[in-house]
Write a protein that holds these residues in place. Structure first.
Motif, mmCIF file in Angstrom:
data_model
loop_
_atom_site.group_PDB
_atom_site.id
_atom_site.type_symbol
_atom_site.label_atom_id
_atom_site.label_comp_id
_atom_site.label_asym_id
_atom_site.label_seq_id
_atom_site.Cartn_x
_atom_site.Cartn_y
_atom_site.Cartn_z
ATOM 1 N N TYR A 154 6.177 -1.266 13.987
ATOM 2 C CA TYR A 154 5.579 -1.919 12.833
ATOM 3 C C TYR A 154 5.683 -3.432 13.041
ATOM 4 O O TYR A 154 6.434 -3.886 13.898
ATOM 5 C CB TYR A 154 6.322 -1.546 11.546
ATOM 6 C CG TYR A 154 6.013 -0.184 10.996
ATOM 7 C CD1 TYR A 154 6.499 0.969 11.610
ATOM 8 C CD2 TYR A 154 5.239 -0.034 9.844
ATOM 9 C CE1 TYR A 154 6.207 2.230 11.094
ATOM 10 C CE2 TYR A 154 4.960 1.219 9.315
ATOM 11 C CZ TYR A 154 5.457 2.346 9.950
ATOM 12 O OH TYR A 154 5.182 3.587 9.435
ATOM 13 N N ARG A 155 4.962 -4.166 12.239
ATOM 14 C CA ARG A 155 5.110 -5.623 12.269
ATOM 15 C C ARG A 155 4.930 -6.180 10.864
ATOM 16 O O ARG A 155 4.256 -5.579 10.021
ATOM 17 C CB ARG A 155 4.121 -6.269 13.229
ATOM 18 C CG ARG A 155 2.664 -6.169 12.826
ATOM 19 C CD ARG A 155 1.778 -6.743 13.918
ATOM 20 N NE ARG A 155 0.358 -6.680 13.566
ATOM 21 C CZ ARG A 155 -0.621 -6.991 14.399
ATOM 22 N NH1 ARG A 155 -0.344 -7.396 15.655
ATOM 23 N NH2 ARG A 155 -1.873 -6.913 14.004
ATOM 24 N N GLN A 156 5.547 -7.325 10.662
ATOM 25 C CA GLN A 156 5.418 -8.007 9.383
ATOM 26 C C GLN A 156 5.220 -9.491 9.626
ATOM 27 O O GLN A 156 6.114 -10.171 10.145
ATOM 28 C CB GLN A 156 6.647 -7.770 8.508
ATOM 29 C CG GLN A 156 6.509 -8.309 7.100
ATOM 30 C CD GLN A 156 7.575 -7.787 6.156
ATOM 31 O OE1 GLN A 156 8.616 -7.289 6.589
ATOM 32 N NE2 GLN A 156 7.327 -7.884 4.865
ATOM 33 N N ALA A 157 4.038 -9.949 9.277
ATOM 34 C CA ALA A 157 3.715 -11.371 9.399
ATOM 35 C C ALA A 157 4.188 -12.096 8.145
ATOM 36 O O ALA A 157 4.344 -11.479 7.084
ATOM 37 C CB ALA A 157 2.219 -11.546 9.591
ATOM 38 N N PRO A 158 4.405 -13.395 8.244
ATOM 39 C CA PRO A 158 4.859 -14.163 7.075
ATOM 40 C C PRO A 158 3.928 -13.995 5.883
ATOM 41 O O PRO A 158 2.704 -14.144 6.013
ATOM 42 C CB PRO A 158 4.842 -15.607 7.583
ATOM 43 C CG PRO A 158 5.017 -15.489 9.054
ATOM 44 C CD PRO A 158 4.299 -14.234 9.439
ATOM 45 N N VAL A 165 7.181 -10.462 12.977
ATOM 46 C CA VAL A 165 8.410 -9.792 13.397
ATOM 47 C C VAL A 165 8.049 -8.328 13.633
ATOM 48 O O VAL A 165 7.459 -7.683 12.748
ATOM 49 C CB VAL A 165 9.522 -9.899 12.339
ATOM 50 C CG1 VAL A 165 10.758 -9.119 12.794
ATOM 51 C CG2 VAL A 165 9.871 -11.364 12.081
ATOM 52 N N TYR A 166 8.375 -7.840 14.802
ATOM 53 C CA TYR A 166 8.051 -6.467 15.182
ATOM 54 C C TYR A 166 9.309 -5.604 15.054
ATOM 55 O O TYR A 166 10.391 -5.978 15.532
ATOM 56 C CB TYR A 166 7.517 -6.430 16.614
ATOM 57 C CG TYR A 166 6.098 -6.923 16.714
ATOM 58 C CD1 TYR A 166 5.797 -8.269 16.550
ATOM 59 C CD2 TYR A 166 5.042 -6.031 16.949
ATOM 60 C CE1 TYR A 166 4.482 -8.717 16.608
ATOM 61 C CE2 TYR A 166 3.736 -6.482 17.027
ATOM 62 C CZ TYR A 166 3.461 -7.821 16.854
ATOM 63 O OH TYR A 166 2.161 -8.261 16.916
ATOM 64 N N TYR A 167 9.111 -4.475 14.405
ATOM 65 C CA TYR A 167 10.206 -3.522 14.173
ATOM 66 C C TYR A 167 9.861 -2.171 14.794
ATOM 67 O O TYR A 167 8.713 -1.739 14.749
ATOM 68 C CB TYR A 167 10.410 -3.293 12.671
ATOM 69 C CG TYR A 167 10.769 -4.518 11.870
ATOM 70 C CD1 TYR A 167 9.778 -5.328 11.324
ATOM 71 C CD2 TYR A 167 12.097 -4.859 11.637
ATOM 72 C CE1 TYR A 167 10.100 -6.452 10.580
ATOM 73 C CE2 TYR A 167 12.427 -5.979 10.887
ATOM 74 C CZ TYR A 167 11.422 -6.769 10.364
ATOM 75 O OH TYR A 167 11.749 -7.869 9.616
ATOM 76 N N CYS A 168 10.875 -1.524 15.325
ATOM 77 C CA CYS A 168 10.675 -0.152 15.741
ATOM 78 C C CYS A 168 11.374 0.765 14.738
ATOM 79 O O CYS A 168 12.312 0.341 14.051
ATOM 80 C CB CYS A 168 11.207 0.098 17.149
ATOM 81 S SG CYS A 168 12.949 -0.283 17.392
ATOM 82 N N THR A 221 12.201 -7.997 16.159
ATOM 83 C CA THR A 221 12.145 -9.026 17.185
ATOM 84 C C THR A 221 10.894 -9.870 16.929
ATOM 85 O O THR A 221 9.818 -9.338 16.651
ATOM 86 C CB THR A 221 12.151 -8.405 18.596
ATOM 87 O OG1 THR A 221 12.179 -9.448 19.584
ATOM 88 C CG2 THR A 221 10.936 -7.511 18.849
ATOM 89 N N LEU A 222 11.049 -11.181 16.995
ATOM 90 C CA LEU A 222 9.979 -12.098 16.615
ATOM 91 C C LEU A 222 9.031 -12.355 17.782
ATOM 92 O O LEU A 222 9.455 -12.705 18.882
ATOM 93 C CB LEU A 222 10.575 -13.417 16.135
ATOM 94 C CG LEU A 222 9.581 -14.527 15.775
ATOM 95 C CD1 LEU A 222 8.690 -14.104 14.613
ATOM 96 C CD2 LEU A 222 10.326 -15.825 15.448
#
Length: 115
Positions: free
Chosen positions: A36-40, A91-94, A109-110
């Motif tokens: 997954y990812r989360q942008a500002p 920020v990327y999340y597994c 991880t950014l």
């Protein structure tokens, strides 16, 4: 199960990065692994998922550029990211999902893509 993501960094647009997600603990109950990812200022979104059987699915925004893979011997999930764009900055999340529905997240991880 614990997850440790790594591989983020700063890259120019058009460049590549490979993220890794090491899985520690019992993996026998894991049904799926995902990035997954989360942008500002935005909600977390699914980037790619791989099922226990190896079936993959990708967000439309990354199809053809990102590839999810795994190394069973190393209990590691990867995300190869090519042709990166500034809009991939996040920020990327597994995470993993067990057969009972339990979801476990890594620390993130950014990834920063400069134009």
């Amino acid at each position: 199960v614990q997850l440790q993501a790594s591989g983020g960094g700063l890259v120019q647009a058009g460049g590549s990065l490979r993220l890794s997600c090491a899985v520690f603990g019992s993996i026998f109950s894991i049904n799926a692994r995902a990035w997954y990812r989360q942008a500002p200022g935005k909600q977390r979104e699914l980037v790619a998922v791989m099922t226990r059987g190896g079936i993959t699915n990708y967000a439309d925004s990354v199809k053809g550029r990102f590839t999810v893979s795994r190394d069973n011997a190393k209990n590691t999930l990867y995300l190869q990211m090519n042709s990166l764009k500034p809009e991939d900055t996040a920020v990327y999340y597994c995470n993993t999902r067990s057969s009972s529905g339990l979801i476990t997240w890594g620390q993130g991880t950014l990834v920063t893509v400069s134009s």
